[in-house]
Design a protein around this motif. Structure first.
Motif, PDB file in Angstrom:
ATOM      1  N   ALA A  68      31.559 -13.158  21.183  1.00  0.00           N
ATOM      2  CA  ALA A  68      31.300 -12.305  20.020  1.00  0.00           C
ATOM      3  C   ALA A  68      30.458 -11.102  20.421  1.00  0.00           C
ATOM      4  CB  ALA A  68      30.599 -13.108  18.923  1.00  0.00           C
ATOM      5  N   SER A 114      41.762 -10.535  19.657  1.00  0.00           N
ATOM      6  CA  SER A 114      42.451 -11.776  19.301  1.00  0.00           C
ATOM      7  C   SER A 114      43.035 -12.462  20.530  1.00  0.00           C
ATOM      8  CB  SER A 114      43.557 -11.500  18.281  1.00  0.00           C
ATOM      9  OG  SER A 114      44.559 -10.660  18.831  1.00  0.00           O
ATOM     10  N   PRO A 160      41.816 -15.606  13.701  1.00  0.00           N
ATOM     11  CA  PRO A 160      40.596 -14.802  13.545  1.00  0.00           C
ATOM     12  C   PRO A 160      40.691 -13.541  14.397  1.00  0.00           C
ATOM     13  CG  PRO A 160      40.024 -17.111  13.795  1.00  0.00           C
ATOM     14  CD  PRO A 160      41.505 -17.014  14.034  1.00  0.00           C
ATOM     15  N   LYS A 161      40.325 -12.383  13.821  1.00  0.00           N
ATOM     16  CA  LYS A 161      40.543 -11.114  14.512  1.00  0.00           C
ATOM     17  C   LYS A 161      39.662 -10.935  15.737  1.00  0.00           C
ATOM     18  CE  LYS A 161      37.290  -8.464  11.664  1.00  0.00           C
ATOM     19  NZ  LYS A 161      37.112  -7.268  10.809  1.00  0.00           N
ATOM     20  N   ASP A 162      38.500 -11.614  15.768  1.00  0.00           N
ATOM     21  CA  ASP A 162      37.610 -11.520  16.927  1.00  0.00           C
ATOM     22  C   ASP A 162      36.695 -12.736  16.932  1.00  0.00           C
ATOM     23  OD1 ASP A 162      35.618 -11.038  15.019  1.00  0.00           O
ATOM     24  OD2 ASP A 162      35.771  -8.857  15.267  1.00  0.00           O
ATOM     25  N   THR A 221      34.292 -13.258  13.855  1.00  0.00           N
ATOM     26  CA  THR A 221      34.940 -13.895  12.711  1.00  0.00           C
ATOM     27  C   THR A 221      35.118 -15.391  12.951  1.00  0.00           C
ATOM     28  OG1 THR A 221      36.149 -11.823  12.295  1.00  0.00           O
ATOM     29  CG2 THR A 221      36.962 -13.811  11.219  1.00  0.00           C
ATOM     30  N   LYS A 227      31.890 -17.323  12.299  1.00  0.00           N
ATOM     31  CA  LYS A 227      31.646 -17.574  10.876  1.00  0.00           C
ATOM     32  C   LYS A 227      32.470 -18.772  10.378  1.00  0.00           C
ATOM     33  CE  LYS A 227      30.533 -12.748   9.822  1.00  0.00           C
ATOM     34  NZ  LYS A 227      30.954 -11.517   9.094  1.00  0.00           N
ATOM     35  N   ALA A 228      33.707 -18.876  10.863  1.00  0.00           N
ATOM     36  CA  ALA A 228      34.548 -20.015  10.476  1.00  0.00           C
ATOM     37  C   ALA A 228      33.936 -21.323  10.965  1.00  0.00           C
ATOM     38  CB  ALA A 228      35.962 -19.839  11.043  1.00  0.00           C
TER      39      ALA A 228
END
Length: 430
Positions: free
Chosen positions: A134, A199, A231-233, A236, A239-240
């Motif tokens: 991240a 991704s 997830p785009k990155d 993200t 967070k999931a």
């Protein structure tokens, strides 16, 4: 028996083994791949990892440009979860090399083969991997070769460190954009060379997640699914993961609350029945009253359990806030140290080295040595200054090493500038 205390000191260390200099010594080749030579050397009393090109590729302009691209991308990253690139320089016997910090530890692939990782370790490592990725995504960098072999686990502390940025890419570059990665971890769209996107790294993380942390299976399968649902990155994805880890705690609170509501409702019903039948049977009243007492005790126990859970949640939130405050102190220490180093280099550049000319350069070496000694002393003293006062001894040492690494990179850029100005006929290797 009286024990006689003597002075403390290093045992069995010779003076030669304690030599600290700016020349890379004890260079030892560790591994040779299809393109690169990986070695380690010693300088400033530390070990360093050296990454260069195979001998037959060292004169290749394309290969040298690829090595320079790797360093230019890698050197902009400064995070505990990413191995640090210190410089790009000519090393005797190896040619042009990226100088990186030496990581003492094992790769994640080795630990998975050993089977020694516990469930809690696997969850922590998985989260640290995503945190590191991240960070690089936030800097606009895509690694493109995330796999267990490119993830180191430090022997001291067990922290995750992301290594090998040989295939890394950013939107800044228009060259070396072809598909890259390792089969089994490269995304299908990357194999078709449809450009580079964070991704692609998310797909690789998903493959690792399915092997390392099967409990995150649903998230892992989404990571390797269709790109538009992925997830785009890594930010993200993190967070999931947070949402998933909070579900068990929320579920426990919901169940306790539901039980309390049911018990209170049952109590109300029983009280109503008691009111309706009180005149008919004192025995029934006694029985129902006893049952209500039991229900009341159950409600009290469940209330106490809920208070304990709430207290633990508050404690966890307090610990998280303290950890965030501590991390801000570490970040501020890095920023303050970097600022002071930048001011020192700017002062020398302005007041000392700007006055040297090709005709007047006799004291250049003396001035450079004076400046280098001042920076070394600064790195040693800064970790004990007020800026690092609230840090642990381990983090103070990390701050000290970071100051050395930071000024080494900065100093090399200034030195190139001064040499070109003061010694216009100088050529690397002379």
């Amino acid at each position: 028996m009286t024990r006689i205390e003597t002075e403390s000191g290093y045992v069995g260390e010779s003076e030669s083994s304690c030599y600290v200099g700016n020349t890379m010594t004890d260079v030892e080749v560790i591994r040779i791949s299809a393109v690169n030579v990986i070695a380690r050397g010693r300088r400033y009393g530390r070990q360093w990892l050296l990454k260069g090109l195979r001998e037959e590729l060292r004169d290749s302009t394309a290969m040298r440009r690829q090595l320079m691209k790797e360093f230019e991308i890698h050197s902009r990253l400064l995070n505990p979860g990413v191995v640090q690139a210190i410089g790009l320089e000519e090393i005797e016997g190896l040619g042009l090399c990226i100088v990186e910090e030496w990581i003492e530890g094992k790769t994640l692939s080795e630990l998975i083969r050993d089977g020694s990782l516990k469930k809690d370790d696997r969850r922590r490592i998985m989260r640290e991997i995503i945190n590191a990725v991240a960070y690089i995504h936030s800097k606009g960098v895509v690694h493109r070769d995330i796999k267990p072999a490119n993830i180191m686990i430090r022997a001291a502390g067990g922290e995750v460190v992301l290594i090998d940025f040989g295939l890394a890419d950013t939107d800044d570059y228009v060259e070396l954009k072809q598909a890259a990665g390792t089969l089994g971890f490269i995304s299908p769209e990357q194999m078709l060379s449809r450009g580079t996107h964070p991704s692609d790294d998310v797909y690789s993380i998903g493959m690792i997640m399915l092997e390392l942390s099967p409990e995150y299976g649903n998230i892992g399968r989404k990571c390797i699914g269709a790109v538009e649902k992925r997830p785009k990155d890594a930010g993200t994805l993190l967070k999931a993961l947070d949402r998933y880890d909070r579900k068990p705690r929320i579920a426990v609170i919901s169940i306790i609350t539901l039980i309390m509501v049911m018990l209170v409702t049952l109590g109300a019903i029983r009280i109503r029945i008691l009111e309706m039948t009180a005149r008919d049977s004192e025995r029934q009243i006694a029985t129902i009253s006893g049952e209500n007492k039991i229900n009341s005790e159950l409600v009290t126990e469940l209330t106490d359990s809920l208070n304990v859970v709430t207290g633990r949640m508050n404690d966890a939130e307090t610990e998280l806030r303290l950890a965030e405050e501590y991390n801000r102190k570490i970040e501020n220490a890095y920023k303050e140290g970097h600022r002071l180093i930048d001011e020192t280099l700017a002062r020398y550049d302005r007041d000392v080295f700007s006055k040297f000319t090709p005709e007047n350069n006799e004291d250049y070496t003396k001035a450079w040595s004076c400046m280098n000694n001042e920076l070394i002393q600064f790195a040693d003293s800064f970790s004990n200054s007020a800026a690092a006062d609230a840090l642990t001894d381990t983090d103070r040492e990390k701050v000290r090493l970071d100051m050395i690494q930071y000024y080494t990179v900065k100093l090399s850029k200034y030195q190139d500038k001064w040499i070109k100005k003061i010694f216009p006929t100088y050529q690397p290797g002379n």
